[in-house]
Design a protein around this motif. Structure first.
Motif, short mmCIF file in Angstrom:
data_model
loop_
_atom_site.label_atom_id
_atom_site.label_comp_id
_atom_site.label_asym_id
_atom_site.label_seq_id
_atom_site.Cartn_x
_atom_site.Cartn_y
_atom_site.Cartn_z
N THR A 108 0.84 -1.20 0.00
CA THR A 108 0.00 0.00 0.00
C THR A 108 0.87 1.25 0.00
O THR A 108 0.62 2.20 -0.76
N GLU A 109 1.90 1.24 0.81
CA GLU A 109 2.82 2.38 0.88
C GLU A 109 3.50 2.62 -0.47
O GLU A 109 3.58 3.76 -0.95
N MET A 110 3.96 1.53 -1.10
CA MET A 110 4.60 1.65 -2.41
C MET A 110 3.59 2.13 -3.45
O MET A 110 3.90 3.00 -4.26
N ALA A 111 2.37 1.57 -3.44
CA ALA A 111 1.36 1.94 -4.43
C ALA A 111 0.99 3.42 -4.32
O ALA A 111 0.84 4.09 -5.35
N ARG A 112 0.87 3.92 -3.12
CA ARG A 112 0.56 5.36 -2.96
C ARG A 112 1.67 6.23 -3.53
O ARG A 112 1.42 7.25 -4.17
N GLU A 113 2.91 5.82 -3.31
CA GLU A 113 4.04 6.58 -3.85
C GLU A 113 4.05 6.50 -5.38
O GLU A 113 4.34 7.48 -6.06
N ALA A 114 3.72 5.34 -5.92
CA ALA A 114 3.67 5.17 -7.37
C ALA A 114 2.59 6.05 -7.99
O ALA A 114 2.81 6.67 -9.05
N ILE A 115 1.45 6.13 -7.35
CA ILE A 115 0.36 6.98 -7.85
C ILE A 115 0.79 8.44 -7.82
O ILE A 115 0.53 9.20 -8.77
N ALA A 116 1.48 8.84 -6.77
CA ALA A 116 1.98 10.23 -6.69
C ALA A 116 3.01 10.49 -7.78
O ALA A 116 3.00 11.56 -8.41
N ALA A 117 3.90 9.54 -8.03
CA ALA A 117 4.91 9.70 -9.07
C ALA A 117 4.25 9.80 -10.44
O ALA A 117 4.64 10.64 -11.27
N ALA A 118 3.24 8.97 -10.68
CA ALA A 118 2.52 9.00 -11.95
C ALA A 118 1.84 10.35 -12.15
O ALA A 118 1.86 10.91 -13.26
N ALA A 119 1.26 10.88 -11.10
CA ALA A 119 0.58 12.18 -11.19
C ALA A 119 1.57 13.30 -11.51
O ALA A 119 1.22 14.26 -12.18
N ALA A 120 2.79 13.16 -11.05
CA ALA A 120 3.80 14.19 -11.33
C ALA A 120 4.29 14.12 -12.77
O ALA A 120 4.62 15.15 -13.36
N ARG A 140 -8.25 -5.73 -3.18
CA ARG A 140 -8.40 -4.92 -1.96
C ARG A 140 -7.35 -3.82 -1.90
O ARG A 140 -7.66 -2.68 -1.52
N LEU A 141 -6.13 -4.14 -2.27
CA LEU A 141 -5.07 -3.13 -2.24
C LEU A 141 -5.39 -2.01 -3.22
O LEU A 141 -5.28 -0.83 -2.87
N ALA A 142 -5.79 -2.37 -4.44
CA ALA A 142 -6.14 -1.34 -5.43
C ALA A 142 -7.26 -0.45 -4.92
O ALA A 142 -7.21 0.77 -5.07
N GLU A 143 -8.27 -1.04 -4.32
CA GLU A 143 -9.37 -0.25 -3.77
C GLU A 143 -8.90 0.62 -2.61
O GLU A 143 -9.34 1.77 -2.47
N ARG A 144 -8.01 0.10 -1.79
CA ARG A 144 -7.51 0.86 -0.64
C ARG A 144 -6.78 2.13 -1.07
O ARG A 144 -6.81 3.13 -0.37
N VAL A 145 -6.13 2.10 -2.24
CA VAL A 145 -5.40 3.28 -2.70
C VAL A 145 -6.21 4.14 -3.66
O VAL A 145 -5.68 5.05 -4.29
#
Length: 165
Positions: A108-120, A140-145
């Motif tokens: 989850t921690e990695m996925a959130r960082e990846a989403i932030a990097a993608a947005a940048a 579940r992980l995808a939904e959590r992020v």
């Protein structure tokens, strides 16, 4: 620190490299052995080609999959890389961690960082996860992020989840 290296509270995320091949194949072998029935270990040549594709994505897109380091060891692989899906450009979110790291929130921690990097890099691209319908932990992980399920189109075997911005 290298410009493509990112850190979170507990993780160091660096671009995947061809030097990660042993860890990459060992992780895939461990995950396949846990399946029921267990699958054969991955083909080393195919794994090397896949890893080389991951490395090339960094050169082409400026972002790609990371080697995930936790407590100074490789805990897995994940991040985002470009993918064409249903006629549009997306960021494909990927995560694969060592079973010994499961249940700690690292993916989850990695996925959130990846989403932030993608947005940048490309904020206009949605983030996509495609997984097997029976892969409840990945869903579940995808939904959590923040991703939501997308109804399948005819003939699609995968469950798709998307995060639009």
């Amino acid at each position: 620190m290298a410009p493509n290296v990112r850190t979170t509270a507990r993780l160091r995320l660096r671009p995947v490299s061809t030097g990660d091949l042993t860890a990459f194949t060992e992780l895939e072998s461990a995950l396949r052995a846990r399946e029921e029935p267990p699958r054969d270990p991955p083909d080393p040549a195919r794994s090397a080609r896949l890893l080389a594709d991951f490395v090339r994505n960094w050169d082409q897109a400026g972002l790609g999959y990371w080697t995930v380091l936790f407590e100074d060891r490789i805990a897995g692989f994940g991040g985002v890389q470009p993918k064409r899906w249903r006629g549009r450009d997306c960021w494909n979110l990927f995560y694969k961690l060592d079973p010994g790291c499961w249940g700690r929130g690292l993916a989850t921690e990695m996925a959130r960082e990846a989403i932030a990097a993608a947005a940048a890099v490309r904020p206009d691209w949605p983030v996509l996860v495609e997984t097997r319908p029976w892969n409840a932990p990945a869903i579940r992980l995808a939904e959590r992020v923040g991703l939501t399920r997308i109804p399948p189109q005819d003939g699609e075997e995968w469950t798709a989840l998307l995060l639009e911005r």
